[in-house]
Design an enzyme around this catalytic site. Structure first.
Site, mmCIF file in Angstrom:
data_model
loop_
_atom_site.group_PDB
_atom_site.id
_atom_site.type_symbol
_atom_site.label_atom_id
_atom_site.label_comp_id
_atom_site.label_asym_id
_atom_site.label_seq_id
_atom_site.Cartn_x
_atom_site.Cartn_y
_atom_site.Cartn_z
ATOM 1 C CG ASP A 109 32.022 94.382 81.949
ATOM 2 O OD1 ASP A 109 32.722 95.379 81.708
ATOM 3 O OD2 ASP A 109 32.015 93.818 83.055
ATOM 4 C CG ASP A 320 31.407 86.459 81.299
ATOM 5 O OD1 ASP A 320 30.234 86.637 80.905
ATOM 6 O OD2 ASP A 320 31.841 86.938 82.365
ATOM 7 C CB CYS A 358 43.515 67.136 82.732
ATOM 8 S SG CYS A 358 43.856 68.840 82.276
ATOM 9 C CB CYS A 360 46.299 71.347 81.403
ATOM 10 S SG CYS A 360 46.486 71.141 83.193
ATOM 11 C CB CYS A 363 47.060 67.297 84.552
ATOM 12 S SG CYS A 363 45.721 68.031 85.534
ATOM 13 C CG HIS A 389 43.523 71.834 86.256
ATOM 14 N ND1 HIS A 389 43.653 70.741 85.424
ATOM 15 C CD2 HIS A 389 42.305 71.698 86.851
ATOM 16 C CE1 HIS A 389 42.589 69.975 85.532
ATOM 17 N NE2 HIS A 389 41.747 70.530 86.390
#
Lengths: 423, 423
Positions: A109, A320, A358, A360, A363, A389
């Site tokens: 930014d 974002d 999920c 991931c 999980c 997560h």
């Protein structure tokens, strides 16, 4: 095609700022767009969510885990990196990618938002902003030129024009004056960038191998210790930022005049500054109408899982937000079944995974009981796992949005989950 | 063979406490031993270093990373786990392995050391110790019986008899009284353990698949949601702890009388409590002479990389220490070239890997400059990466020690590095 899609005040003339292939739209469904951004550090499928890595680190998550999660591009904050470790250090180390060993794309930014949000004693003049470091109170100055110099030194793939983030609420006169200042700063940003863009630390080469070991090997073999150049004409992409507060007419004017300056992509700034969510959406929707359809549109600092789906469906390509990472540090987790505050005692003996839908690594391996224990015990692993997560959830959400567009479906199913009352 | 190797006061009679195969010595070189411990959660090659995971987490390191680093067994602290999340919670969740999703071996300490080191207001009686929680000041009581109950509920593979850690310095009378108390507590610990060892939460089965997803799948298929039993007769192993302060004669007596009680393994406790390093070594060396050669010897709370090599060469089989993990959190890193304090400004632009001879994922990917920046900026990733490296260094060090023994070499090369003056 561009001038047809945009309001008739939009410029017909578009400068050839980037290679033809910088942004390609591959499919649309309603206003939603499936696209591809080509950067010096890889391609990005859009709509994309960009995890925030303020100080050259997505807090608590190693870079290999970010890669595994499928993060295509991450965001660095110029204000923070300017203070620590300093632009010169990063530049000498070959730029942010090499410094943090992140081979994929980065966006920085402009520093404007942090200067405005973290500094109560800032002083704005036509020239720029004088502000004090939140770390040691030392005095600093950002101008469009110095913000470009900082962002060129950091070497992100996409960088942002220096803008004034208009406060909320603000009256029309103040909002217009602020917008006009941002427009003048945008032109100065572009001018400075065009004159200095070849000074990017990786200019003329792409660091395809960032490992320090590799560097050491090359050096011991008498070679310069840097990856072999693979491309000689790549530079950063500078995006303009639309301001104009909560005024639709000023937003329209800001959009058209920003487009007129000529940028390869456009951001919508000055939102999520305290206004009601419905107003945010209204301003985003009306601003998008005035932005060229063939260039990427980046909505800054947004939002919840529900919102990122909604905005993608409105035609936003890049977003974002600190929400997934910051919420994770406070034990607030996003799941396919709604929000979970993992600190709650009711999870103390809950053997189920955090989100049964999920995939991931959190999980797949840990129970809610364990995550609750880590959080309640103030263990650092709580932040690490919670962040993994939440990022996985956000990145999966955007992946599903892209999949829906590619299938020609409206990707509204997730919004349904998120607007359901909590169980 | 046992009675030959031990002092003539050692008991000839050894109870058949564990399966013949609990500990096998495969090779020796001098006093050093290459061995194999067989636990209900996997085999452990010794000499072994055990990372400390106080609250069911090695601070900042996900379990899959610990596996990747080659950690064979980790340590949990009974005192901390008793307070949070509580023994009953862990027991209901199937024990520590299942609770934290760690399929490999675990050892818990007795709680004695923490009760003594974290509690200034503790009250010791023949029965046990009354102490206050360091968290909320609430009053608690540990006895040999309750410490066994806690450790059976937590379900580690190896558990420790409840002991009094004698303070340093202490006069002979006090040291003897404390040693005698520990011996009486050892007998009570063993008695309670023998009567209740079948209450271990995984008793009669081995949780070969600990993933919550797997549990959910099994449950949705109408199955009990637990991994299939693979072994029906496995229990924990209870080790005795030798005390006796800094008095060689009392250490000898403590060792012989602890052995007499009958344990499948023996620990040397009450060291690293403030005494000079040379004294620690002297006491360890003399105590080892009185411990059976065919049972594992565990030196508690030791030490530096140099020390773990030295003690392995003296015939110690197991060691644990918070040093690699705690030092990492303070930016103190162990490398093949000596200690590195990563906070130093001289690393700010150092592109080299932390340790050029290290294959860990930190040294393979990140530069000293980046690690220095993360530490200086107080980023959580500093702790994560520093801990991964330090553990990798310790585990690699012990791997090299085992390799040296298997080749019949003295593994003293590392000690050389560690006694070199800093550059």
């Amino acid at each position: 095609m561009i001038s047809q899609a945009v309001n008739d005040r939009a410029p017909v003339l578009e400068l050839d700022l980037m290679p033809e292939s910088f942004f390609r739209i591959e499919k649309t469904k309603g206003k939603a767009r499936l696209g591809r951004l080509t950067t010096p550090h890889g391609e990005i499928e859009t709509p994309v969510f960009m995890p925030v890595g303020t100080l050259a680190s997505v807090k608590g998550v190693p870079q290999d885990t970010l890669e595994e999660l499928g993060a295509q591009i991450i965001l660095g904050n110029t204000y923070h990196l300017y203070l620590r470790p300093g632009v010169e250090t990063v530049r000498k180390m070959g730029g942010l990618h090499r410094f943090m060993s992140w081979p994929r794309a980065i966006l920085t930014d402009s520093g404007g938002f942090q200067v405005f949000s973290l500094n109560e004693l800032r002083k704005v003049t036509e020239d720029g902003v004088t502000f004090r470091s939140h770390l040691d109170g030392s005095s600093h100055f950002f101008s469009p030129e110095s913000a470009m110099e900082a962002q060129i030194g950091l070497g992100a793939d996409i960088i942002m024009a220096f803008d004034e983030c208009t406060e909320f609420p603000a009256d029309r006169e103040r909002t217009r004056a602020s917008m006009e200042l941002t427009l003048r700063w945008a032109a100065r940003s572009k001018k400075h960038f065009e004159e200095h863009k070849n000074e990017v630390p990786w200019g003329g080469r792409r660091t395809s191998d960032l490992r320090p070991q590799k560097t050491a090997e090359l050096r011991s073999a008498g070679l310069p210790g840097e990856a072999v150049p693979t491309c000689s004409d790549q530079t950063q992409a500078l995006f303009g930022i639309v301001q104009g507060g909560m005024d639709r007419e000023l937003r329209r004017e800001s959009a058209l005049r920003t487009v007129e300056i000529g940028f390869p992509g456009h951001a919508i700034g000055g939102l999520s500054v305290g206004e009601p969510r419905e107003l945010t959406r209204e301003i985003v929707e009306s601003t998008l109408e005035h932005l060229p359809v063939d260039k990427p549109r980046y909505l800054m600092g947004v939002g919840t899982p529900q919102e990122i789906v909604e905005y993608a469906n409105l035609g936003v390509d890049m977003m974002d937000c600190v929400l997934p990472t910051r919420a994770a540090r406070h034990g607030l987790l996003f799941t396919s079944e709604g929000k979970v505050s993992i600190k709650q005692a009711r999870f103390a003996q809950d053997e189920a995974p955090l989100d049964p839908n999920c995939g991931c690594r959190v999980c797949q391996r840990y129970s809610r009981a364990y995550l609750r224990h880590l959080y309640a015990s103030n263990e650092v692993l709580a932040q690490v796992l919670n962040t993994i997560h939440n990022l996985s959830f956000y990145l999966d959400t955007m992946r599903r949005v892209r999949h829906s567009i590619s299938l020609g479906e409206e990707s509204s199913s997730l919004s349904g989950v998120w607007s359901r009352p909590k169980p």
